[in-house]
Design a protein around this motif. Sequence first.
Motif, short mmCIF file in Angstrom:
data_model
loop_
_atom_site.label_atom_id
_atom_site.label_comp_id
_atom_site.label_asym_id
_atom_site.label_seq_id
_atom_site.Cartn_x
_atom_site.Cartn_y
_atom_site.Cartn_z
N PRO B 174 0.80 -1.23 0.00
CA PRO B 174 0.00 0.00 0.00
C PRO B 174 0.83 1.28 0.00
O PRO B 174 0.45 2.28 -0.60
CB PRO B 174 -0.82 -0.10 1.29
CG PRO B 174 -0.14 -1.11 2.12
CD PRO B 174 0.52 -2.06 1.18
N GLU B 213 -5.52 0.49 3.62
CA GLU B 213 -4.33 -0.11 4.20
C GLU B 213 -3.15 0.82 4.38
O GLU B 213 -2.24 0.53 5.14
CB GLU B 213 -3.87 -1.29 3.31
CG GLU B 213 -4.87 -2.43 3.34
CD GLU B 213 -4.50 -3.52 2.38
OE1 GLU B 213 -3.73 -3.23 1.43
OE2 GLU B 213 -4.97 -4.65 2.56
N CYS B 214 -3.14 1.96 3.68
CA CYS B 214 -1.90 2.74 3.74
C CYS B 214 -1.90 3.72 4.90
O CYS B 214 -2.89 3.88 5.61
CB CYS B 214 -1.64 3.42 2.42
SG CYS B 214 -2.92 4.54 1.95
N THR B 215 -0.79 4.39 5.09
CA THR B 215 -0.64 5.31 6.22
C THR B 215 -1.56 6.51 6.04
O THR B 215 -2.12 6.71 4.97
CB THR B 215 0.79 5.86 6.31
OG1 THR B 215 1.01 6.67 5.15
CG2 THR B 215 1.82 4.77 6.38
#
Lengths: 485, 941
Positions: B174, B213-215
């Motif tokens: 991600p 899902e990513c930051t």
Amino acid sequence: QKLVKAKMISPNCLFCHIIRQRSQRHLIYYHIREIKAANPHNREARTYGIRNFFFVLICRNYKGDVDMAEIDHFLPLLMQHEEEGLLCPVLSHGNVHFMWIKHSNLYLVATTNKNSNASLVYSFLYKLVEVFTEYFKELEEESIQDNFVVVYELLDELMDFGFPQTTDSKILQEYITQQGTKLEVAKSKVPTTVTNAVSWRSEGIKYKKNEVFIDVIESINVLVNANGNVMSSDIVGSIKLKTMLSGMPELRLGLNDRVLFALTGRDKGKTVVMEDVKFHQCVRLSRFESDRTISFIPPDGESELMSYRINTHVKPLIWIESVIEKFSHSRVEIMVKAKGQFKKQSVANNVEVRVPVPSDADSPKFKTSTGTAKYVPEKNMVVWTIKSFPGGKEFLMRAHFGLPSVENNELEGKPPITVKFEIPYFTVSGIQVRYMKIIEKSGYQALPWVRYITQSGGTLIRLQYNMTYCFRNVFYLSKGSDVEM
Amino acid sequence: MMCDFLFSLVCTGEIFELKAELNSDKKEKKKEAVKKVIASMTVGKDVSALFPDVVNCMQTDNLELKKLVYLYLMNYAKSQPDMAIMAVNTFVKDCEDPNPLIRALAVRTMGCIRVDKITEYLCEPLRKCLKDEDPYVRKTAAVCVAKLHDINAQLVEDQGFLDTLKDLISDSNPMVVANAVAALSEIAESHPNSNLLDLNPQTINKLLTALNECTEWGQIFILDCLANYTPRDDRESQSICERVTPRLSHANSAVVLSAVKVLMKFMEMLPKDLDYYGTLLKKLAPPLVTLLSAEPELQYVALRNINLIVQRRPEILKHEMKVFFVKYNDPIYVKLEKLDIMIRLASQANIAQVLAELKEYATEVDVDFVRKAVRAIGRCAIKVEQSAERCVSTLLDLIQTKVNYVVQEAIVVIKDIFRKYPNKYESVIATLCENLDSLDEPEARAAMIWIVGEYAERIDNADELLESFLEGFHDESTQVQLQLLTAIVKLFLKKPTETQELVQQVLSLATQDSDNPDLRDRGYIYWRLLSTDPVAAKEVVLAEKPLISEETDLIEPTLLEELICHIGTLASVYHKPPSAFVEGSRGVQHKRLPGSAGSGESVESPDTGSAAGVSEAPPAVIPSQGDLLGDLLNLDLTPPTTTGPPPPASSGMQMGAMDLLGGGLDSLMGTGFGAPPAAMPASFNVPVSGGLDDLFDLGGGVGMPMGVFNPPKTVWLPAMKAKGLEISGTFVRRAGVIQMEMTLTNKAMSVMTDFAIQFNRNSFGLAPAGPLQVLTPLSPNQSIEAALPLSTVGPVMKMEPLNNLQVAVKNNIDVFYFSCQYPISMLFAEDGKMERQVFLATWKDIPNDNESQFQIKDCHLNSDAASNKLQGSNIFTIAKRTVEGQDMLYQSMKLTNGIWVLAELRVQAGNPNYTVSTCATVSALDGLCLAYKFCMTNPEP
């Protein structure tokens, strides 16, 4: 006169310069080396002085097209706006825009010449403060100077070409350490966590005893007008975790959330309507959106799992009445009555009632039925402290001040009375942690511990200063049920 | 002290010492030396002289040392480009290092060395890193592509990095996806017309998956990127909204604001009667309110954006008034913004609360805040009629405080209240007059003078009051002078006997002793009016004033739409379009809300139903055409030729007129032309504006070699469909600028104002190059000519037919939609003459499919005349030959988007029918036939 003094007190400033899109992002720290008595009435002289006394502590240029010298315009600009009373978090000079925040006596400044995402920049600047604070305990001039190598490394890791990257200080600490020598030994490698979907927790964490501590902290914000009516009130709660769990545990938190109860069809017991909920990165937001389940893999150690806001009109619990009589050219007499209207078995700790007084008041005299009253002249207020305040009790404080015969013709603001306190084992909203399920593939047993605290957030009671003015103020505190653990 | 040590470096002897240390054999000593170098670099000292020595330390296995050297390189490579080449080898080597941290470090630093010469050496290592097995390296390499593109865009394109970057959107990690999206968005920003991001339902789906899902930062990149996508229909729009809403619960305010941006934009596409639309509206309020408990700077950004959101969709926050109440310890910038939003949200339901708050604020000490609070009370009075009385009494209370700036501010707003509710609150005038002496600000003085003049008949000593102002006439500001002039003329018209002397005095002051042309001109107008026809003077000066509108400071709708697309960014904080403060962004297209016309018409206006049909038709219906068109529209990478058309002369004239007659007499124009609407025939009114237009015609015509064919005006919007507004118009091309010339006729009974125009996306990206210049209110039965210059850099969408243009026109009454068709010939550019050789080559290269043939009948021109005539319309004859009595003309023309069209025109002597074969570089364009017919058959100019 006073204004100038205040400025001379703050000895140094930090400029952090972060620039998004086609412009550099760099961090700059400024600092005053010496203060000459510049003539405050002469704008030019002052500006000149500032240019000499401030310099960049540290800066990082993330892109190449904003001139580094542009930062020289920042401070004069800031001063100018401050003088005109038009302080603004965004300042611009030509086509360069400065977005800044202030942390104690340092300024962190991001510069850009593009239409950057402003909210991202401010979030990032605050994140920066958080990361530096976790690295160096205090973010101040000395810690930046003494650790400039680590600061550069961090700045490189936190942001690349204007895009924020890894900003989780716990993960960063795994591969950027303050002791450079340590690095070589570990032959540093990137923790896989950095790029994992779970970017906030590393694998292989081990604890002898698996425990998780849950703190439910609620603060109430109440605004009461001079007639004693509640203008607005809300509760801001936060659930904090201290996680001491091994491996990669799956956690599920159950609250007495009304929406959840309605969804699952159960409706026994007290429920709470949360107006808005904000979650830590680790909580699966889409899961919450679909079935209100709070499920997550927690970060290790301390973290804020979630915060919520509740908009309820609350029933009065502590009542504050105040009478302030100001006799011009002679004296001010203050009488404040505080009444605890929460349950008898609860106790409010560290109660602080702050009552504003005119700036030219002198020779204070106090009389209190409990606790101590203190005059804090630099803040122009009386602080009445009561260590422990049981429910149902009523206390009184009287204060007497002298006023000079020559009246201060400066207009003064009308600061409100503020009240601070803390009530343990108690939440205003009645929110409860029903369960905390902990599942880890190794199958260990873990214990959750829950603690509830209520604090006052910004409780403000407006006052009015007239020549002679008597009025009553009511301070509300909402009532919550006792919470079983 | 560290700091002292840094400053001790200033002496030059230090450089030599450092040089020696850098070349030392001892590792530890070397490292300390590099540290010292960086330290002095940090304090702004020039240590570039040490370049070779520092670079020598580069090949080390000590990571910390390496980082420091890289840092040094980034800073000084640009000033020492020749030496920077020395570093290339190490970069290449480090990119192969077994440790991913070092590989990433190398690729990150590489991109920061902005030296043209060495970039090409870095392509190979970058290519490898983009395919690296470690996601940490890949995500760093993705950003490096954007860096490289910034240095050398051509190189990046040639090396195919863009495609690799696009592939990374499908990466399994991600964070890599997020950085790839960020890099692509950044690159796309400098290429507004490219379809770099190529958002389609598949990529959107990938992005939405990565979003979970990513930051937090990655989520912002993805959301910002999503906001640029235009969903195909309301269903897609809804499903994206559904997947974005969970982001509203994110702890990071920036994520929340970016999600709000996506939702606000896509909401435009949802039908208002949809259940989901209501749900979404409800979901937006709580997170916006929560933003107000963030840090003050973030609160400020949020409030500036809420200000926009409240204007666009007031229903979202209408019940949330209380959260905008000002707190004592709010910073001033937060206070002022909250106040602004409070006024916008004020309604009959909450006005009592708001007023109580405002009164509280008006007694604070912060001058700017207090002023704004007083002004806000006035605005409440104007906005909520039921509260007017209470507001006026609150204002009177405040005047009693005698605080100078409070009094002045109160008088300014009371003037507006008088105008909004005439003959209602004039009893307070006496109180106001008491404070005459304390007024020292021009605005307050002008307001007071206006009041005295307007109600001269009720103020016994009006002449004395005005005379007292007249004493220092030349020291007053223009605003006050103009107001004083008008007020005294009003007084004279009301009480002619006693004030003759006064009026003469002011007229001579204004006309003879003043250097200000506005003042002089106004003086002369009054003088002449009074001397020739006092009755007319009365009608002009004492005419009924139009009511002032409730919301005076609303953001203009087109700008508001654009700003909504920029939620969270600086543009939304400044309330200015990015082009206003970012250099070199003029070519960048303005963002528009999707299908605002499309979604509007499904509910409100059925007459543009065809528009929805087109925009909603799936591209699958005409697959080949669609693809070709895609190419067609992307062909143009050169900057468009007509970006900044000069403002039409007529608008300048109108502006002047406004200035002259504006200010206190803003109604003069309207009354002058339209006061006795019944008495004056409509045709009498037309020449006035027509005259301006003629003048403009002359100016425009000078540079034209031959008459361009201008189709006659046709009625586009009949009055029946537009509540009395009739629009007829045509398109012309003048000196390279396409203009839309319209006649707006008011066939309704009320005055029309606040005209604005907007186009839907269209095939050639036509967009208004400036606002619609209808500056005077349009009185009943009046017509006005408006020439709107068009640019061809707007958003592009294929229309059916190709030259269809959907237009929305707004005035104070409503928004109206219509569609019209522009002749393709408008798009023929002046530089459409192709070189002979190129023509031949191109003619051969064009596939037969692209060719089309048609006949033009009954055209009695010989080939030369036809050629001349066509040239006037930018159809250029390249060559001519005669075969068997037939004249063959080979012609070329170029469309504004860079497409070439080649044509062969066959003319047979004696036969009035021409045959034209055309072929375009992309595909046969329908409408060309029509264009030819237009140009051939137009009457001689």
